[in-house]
Design a protein around this motif. Structure first.
Motif, short mmCIF file in Angstrom:
data_model
loop_
_atom_site.label_atom_id
_atom_site.label_comp_id
_atom_site.label_asym_id
_atom_site.label_seq_id
_atom_site.Cartn_x
_atom_site.Cartn_y
_atom_site.Cartn_z
N GLY A 72 0.82 -1.21 0.00
CA GLY A 72 0.00 0.00 0.00
C GLY A 72 0.85 1.25 0.00
O GLY A 72 2.08 1.20 0.19
N ALA A 73 0.19 2.36 -0.22
CA ALA A 73 0.89 3.65 -0.32
C ALA A 73 0.53 4.54 0.85
O ALA A 73 -0.39 4.26 1.62
CB ALA A 73 0.50 4.34 -1.64
N MET A 74 1.28 5.62 0.98
CA MET A 74 0.95 6.63 1.97
C MET A 74 -0.41 7.24 1.66
O MET A 74 -0.76 7.43 0.50
CB MET A 74 2.01 7.73 1.98
N LYS A 75 -1.18 7.53 2.70
CA LYS A 75 -2.50 8.15 2.52
C LYS A 75 -2.42 9.63 2.87
O LYS A 75 -1.93 9.99 3.96
CB LYS A 75 -3.53 7.46 3.40
N ARG A 76 -2.86 10.46 1.94
CA ARG A 76 -2.79 11.91 2.15
C ARG A 76 -3.76 12.36 3.23
O ARG A 76 -4.92 11.98 3.25
CB ARG A 76 -3.10 12.63 0.84
N ARG A 77 -3.29 13.19 4.13
CA ARG A 77 -4.15 13.79 5.16
C ARG A 77 -4.67 15.13 4.69
O ARG A 77 -5.86 15.41 4.76
CB ARG A 77 -3.39 13.94 6.48
N SER A 78 -3.75 15.99 4.23
CA SER A 78 -4.13 17.28 3.65
C SER A 78 -2.93 17.84 2.91
O SER A 78 -1.80 17.76 3.40
CB SER A 78 -4.59 18.28 4.73
N ALA A 84 0.35 8.55 9.14
CA ALA A 84 1.42 7.58 9.38
C ALA A 84 1.15 6.33 8.56
O ALA A 84 0.01 5.84 8.51
CB ALA A 84 1.49 7.26 10.87
N PHE A 85 2.17 5.82 7.93
CA PHE A 85 1.99 4.66 7.07
C PHE A 85 1.79 3.39 7.87
O PHE A 85 2.48 3.14 8.87
CB PHE A 85 3.21 4.49 6.16
N ARG A 86 0.81 2.60 7.45
CA ARG A 86 0.62 1.25 8.00
C ARG A 86 0.47 0.30 6.83
O ARG A 86 -0.43 0.47 6.00
CB ARG A 86 -0.61 1.18 8.89
N ALA A 87 1.33 -0.67 6.74
CA ALA A 87 1.29 -1.61 5.63
C ALA A 87 0.01 -2.45 5.68
O ALA A 87 -0.57 -2.67 6.75
CB ALA A 87 2.51 -2.52 5.65
#
Length: 485
Positions: A72-78, A84-87
């Protein structure tokens, strides 16, 4: 955050805080005079052999088929900030990579004549011959810290590694697991191996310490406008100290908020005389998480009606736990707890029918006061094995090595006209984490007080200390006022 010294293409959303590209002199200077890196290859981590066994088991289910499992990829917050990345849990379960995993990594299992050959693709750290290490805010070590090399991860996880740039384009396009693969992986996780059981024990132990932290500060929190957030924060500190963080959004629900099953806003006052329902769990760096609920009297003492409701919920939990052993169906646990809930609410005159009638499939009056299930599987996800088939989950046979919750509750909404006023606004849940053994079950969370008497005894020293501190403060304030006169 500092402005970005960008010499590469500026990421979208950062244009107004980035400087112009650096000069050739700057680029040469920042790339020179660095000490040699020590390339220490770690021994395989404990989980590596278990992950290899899991891959081997999966391989048997998919002979000759190529398997691609993305992290998975980093999820944008804003804008240009990210969560924080969680696999992905399946990726972590098959590789052994947890909180230290790299975003965008991909596990590829290539079929061979005897099974599968696994390769882990990820973007290793940048060398000093590239501007990435200082100019790329997503992955540069000036921005996010040092990252591992291919050789280091290969040693750590005991798996072959290759640079992400070598991943075939068709594999890079995979973002979700096929339904059949997700289902199989969920069902494979229903029974935990030795490593998983030990990780769950540690997650529970940390969570118990987190609840003890709450008990110490709870008396002082009473009356605070947003006291629920202070409760949440006390637990979060323990979770970050001893693990990756909380395994899910902590529920700190005081008073009538306890009747809202997933109350995670946690912006309410914590009043003396109220109950506070706390549902929280520490997630380990391996991603294994506890899931624990206790309902506590804020002032340390249950009122008679609070105690009555609390003990009814405990009786339901104890009845459900008593039947757990290999061979029963998972649904039996829920049905047993609900039998007690129906019995108690009927005894109190809250139902328009008898308990036996309420329990008939076509009725269910008692469920007005407990609409959720009693149990769910627990492990690398707080609601683990969620993609498993119903016949393997709710209708599945309980086996040794399974870990799941038992969490009955009673919730009397503040505007519920079917119950006397004294019940309204009371919400109680007791949740324990259960390991199925060869002959029965072990309550992993038994060290946390469960009976009303034990809860009061546990809270008493903290309530007394807070009372003494308050008395001392009143005395000191009075003395100071007298001196000013």
């Amino acid at each position: 955050m500092n402005a970005e010294e960008a010499t590469h293409e500026v990421p979208k959303g950062t244009e107004n805080r980035s400087t112009t590209p650096g000069s050739d002199t700057f680029k040469h200077y920042i790339s020179s005079q660095w000490a040699d890196r020590a390339e220490e290859i770690p021994a395989p981590r404990e989980q590596a052999s278990y992950a290899a066994a899991r891959r081997a088991e999966l391989s048997k289910k998919y002979p000759g088929k190529r398997l691609v499992i993305p992290a998975g990829a980093m999820k944008r917050r804003s804008n240009d900030t990210f969560y924080a990345f969680r696999a992905d849990s399946a990726f972590s379960w098959l590789t052994g990579w947890g909180s230290d995993s790299e975003p965008d990594s991909v596990l590829v299992m290539e079929p061979t004549a005897t099974g599968h050959e696994a390769t882990l693709y990820f973007r290793e750290r940048a060398g000093r011959d590239s501007d990435e290490f200082y100019a790329n805010s997503d992955i540069g070590e000036f921005w996010i810290g040092p990252r591992p090399s291919l050789a280091q991860v290969a040693g750590d996880l005991a798996i072959a590694t290759r640079h992400l740039d070598e991943l075939p384009a068709k594999d890079a396009e995979v973002t979700d697991l096929p339904q059949d693969l997700a289902q199989d992986l969920s069902e494979m996780r229903l029974v935990k191996d030795e490593f998983e059981i030990n990780e769950m024990r540690e997650a529970v132990a940390s969570s118990i310490r987190g609840f003890a932290d709450i008990a110490r500060v709870l008396p002082a929190i009473a009356g605070n406008k947003r006291g629920e957030r202070l409760v949440e924060g006390a637990f979060a500190s323990r979770a970050r100290l001893e693990g990756n963080g909380v395994g899910y959004g902590t529920i700190a629900a005081s008073g009538a908020h306890a009747c809202i099953l997933h109350w995670v806003t946690n912006d309410g006052v914590v009043n003396n005389g109220d109950l506070i329902l706390i549902d929280a769990g520490v997630e380990r760096d391996s991603y294994y998480t506890a899931d624990v609920t206790r309902t506590l009297p804020v002032n340390g003492t249950f009122t008679p009606i609070q105690r009555k409701v609390y003990e009814a919920v405990r009786e339901a939990a104890d009845a459900a736990f008593a039947i757990v052993k290999p061979g029963i169906t998972f649904r039996d646990v829920h049905n047993t707890a609900m039998g007690v809930i129906a019995k108690k609410t009927a005894e109190w005159g809250l139902l328009p029918v008898t308990a036996e009638e309420a329990l008939l499939p076509e009725n269910g009056h008692h469920r007005r006061y407990m609409v959720h299930g009693t149990s769910h599987h627990l492990g690398i996800d707080v609601h683990d094995c969620a993609q498993a088939r119903r016949e393997m989950y709710m209708d599945g046979i309980v086996k040794e090595g399974m870990i799941f919750t038992i969490e009955p509750g009673l919730y009397f909404q503040p505007d519920d006209l079917t119950v006397p006023e004294e019940y309204r606004g009371i919400g109680v849940r007791i949740e324990d984490d259960i390991l199925v053994t060869a002959t029965g079950a072990e309550n992993l969370t038994i060290a946390l007080p469960r009976t009303a008497d034990d809860v009061e005894a546990w809270l008493a020293p903290h309530a007394a200390a807070a009372k003494a501190q308050k008395a001392a403060q009143i005395k000191a304030d009075a003395l100071a006022k007298k001196k000013r006169k």
